[in-house]
Design a protein around this motif. Sequence first.
Motif, short mmCIF file in Angstrom:
data_model
loop_
_atom_site.label_atom_id
_atom_site.label_comp_id
_atom_site.label_asym_id
_atom_site.label_seq_id
_atom_site.Cartn_x
_atom_site.Cartn_y
_atom_site.Cartn_z
N UNK A 22 0.82 -1.21 0.00
CA UNK A 22 0.00 0.00 0.00
C UNK A 22 0.86 1.26 0.00
N UNK A 23 1.95 1.26 0.74
CA UNK A 23 2.85 2.41 0.74
C UNK A 23 3.48 2.61 -0.63
N UNK A 24 3.84 1.52 -1.29
CA UNK A 24 4.39 1.61 -2.64
C UNK A 24 3.33 2.17 -3.60
N UNK A 25 2.11 1.68 -3.48
CA UNK A 25 1.02 2.16 -4.34
C UNK A 25 0.75 3.65 -4.07
N UNK A 26 0.79 4.04 -2.80
CA UNK A 26 0.59 5.45 -2.44
C UNK A 26 1.65 6.32 -3.09
N UNK A 27 2.90 5.87 -3.03
CA UNK A 27 4.00 6.62 -3.63
C UNK A 27 3.80 6.77 -5.13
N UNK A 28 3.39 5.69 -5.78
CA UNK A 28 3.15 5.74 -7.23
C UNK A 28 2.02 6.71 -7.56
N UNK A 29 0.96 6.68 -6.77
CA UNK A 29 -0.18 7.58 -7.01
C UNK A 29 0.24 9.03 -6.82
N UNK A 30 1.02 9.31 -5.77
CA UNK A 30 1.49 10.68 -5.54
C UNK A 30 2.38 11.15 -6.68
N UNK A 31 3.21 10.25 -7.21
CA UNK A 31 4.07 10.62 -8.34
C UNK A 31 3.23 10.93 -9.58
N UNK A 32 2.19 10.10 -9.82
CA UNK A 32 1.31 10.35 -10.97
C UNK A 32 0.58 11.68 -10.80
N UNK A 33 0.11 11.95 -9.59
CA UNK A 33 -0.59 13.21 -9.31
C UNK A 33 0.34 14.40 -9.55
N UNK A 34 1.55 14.29 -9.08
CA UNK A 34 2.53 15.36 -9.28
C UNK A 34 2.78 15.58 -10.76
N UNK A 35 2.89 14.50 -11.52
CA UNK A 35 3.11 14.59 -12.97
C UNK A 35 1.92 15.27 -13.65
N UNK A 36 0.70 14.88 -13.24
CA UNK A 36 -0.49 15.49 -13.83
C UNK A 36 -0.57 16.98 -13.51
N UNK A 37 -0.20 17.34 -12.29
CA UNK A 37 -0.20 18.76 -11.92
C UNK A 37 0.81 19.54 -12.74
N UNK A 38 1.98 18.95 -12.99
CA UNK A 38 2.98 19.62 -13.82
C UNK A 38 2.47 19.80 -15.24
N UNK A 39 1.83 18.76 -15.78
CA UNK A 39 1.28 18.85 -17.14
C UNK A 39 0.19 19.91 -17.19
N UNK A 40 -0.61 20.01 -16.12
CA UNK A 40 -1.67 21.01 -16.08
C UNK A 40 -1.13 22.42 -16.07
N UNK A 41 0.02 22.61 -15.43
CA UNK A 41 0.65 23.93 -15.41
C UNK A 41 1.16 24.32 -16.79
N UNK A 42 1.52 23.35 -17.59
CA UNK A 42 2.06 23.62 -18.91
C UNK A 42 0.98 23.90 -19.95
N UNK A 43 -0.26 23.62 -19.61
CA UNK A 43 -1.34 23.85 -20.56
C UNK A 43 -1.61 25.35 -20.67
N UNK A 44 -2.06 25.75 -21.84
CA UNK A 44 -2.40 27.15 -22.02
C UNK A 44 -3.75 27.43 -21.37
N UNK A 45 -4.08 28.70 -21.26
CA UNK A 45 -5.35 29.08 -20.64
C UNK A 45 -6.53 28.47 -21.39
N UNK A 46 -6.45 28.46 -22.70
CA UNK A 46 -7.55 27.91 -23.52
C UNK A 46 -7.76 26.43 -23.24
N UNK A 47 -6.70 25.68 -23.01
CA UNK A 47 -6.81 24.25 -22.76
C UNK A 47 -7.39 23.97 -21.38
#
Length: 98
Positions: A25-50
């Motif tokens: 479960x701790x390993x799964x939690x770490x993977x989920x947090x990494x995915x969330x962090x990646x998605x947040x970074x991708x969201x920051x790179x999107x333009x306002x229109x996107x």
Amino acid sequence: MGDFQGEYIQQFLCNINLRKKIKELLKEKTEILQKLEQLEKEGENQSFEERKKRLRSLASQIERNFQCPLSKCGKKYGSEGSLNQHIKLKHPELVNKA
């Protein structure tokens, strides 16, 4: 004495299984947090229109079925809420009557 040893072994094995599950479960939690962090970074790179939350209708596409009750005003709105907001802002005397 035999019951004590059997219970001890059973609890020992349960603890081993629980530790394995906790590690998984701790390993799964770490993977989920990494995915969330990646998605947040991708969201920051999107333009306002996107990142727009919803599509808005053009002013010319809105059916204006709600008309201001004052005959000299003549404003029309697409929703009752918009009409009520207009009345509160532009005709406070109508609000104070009610």
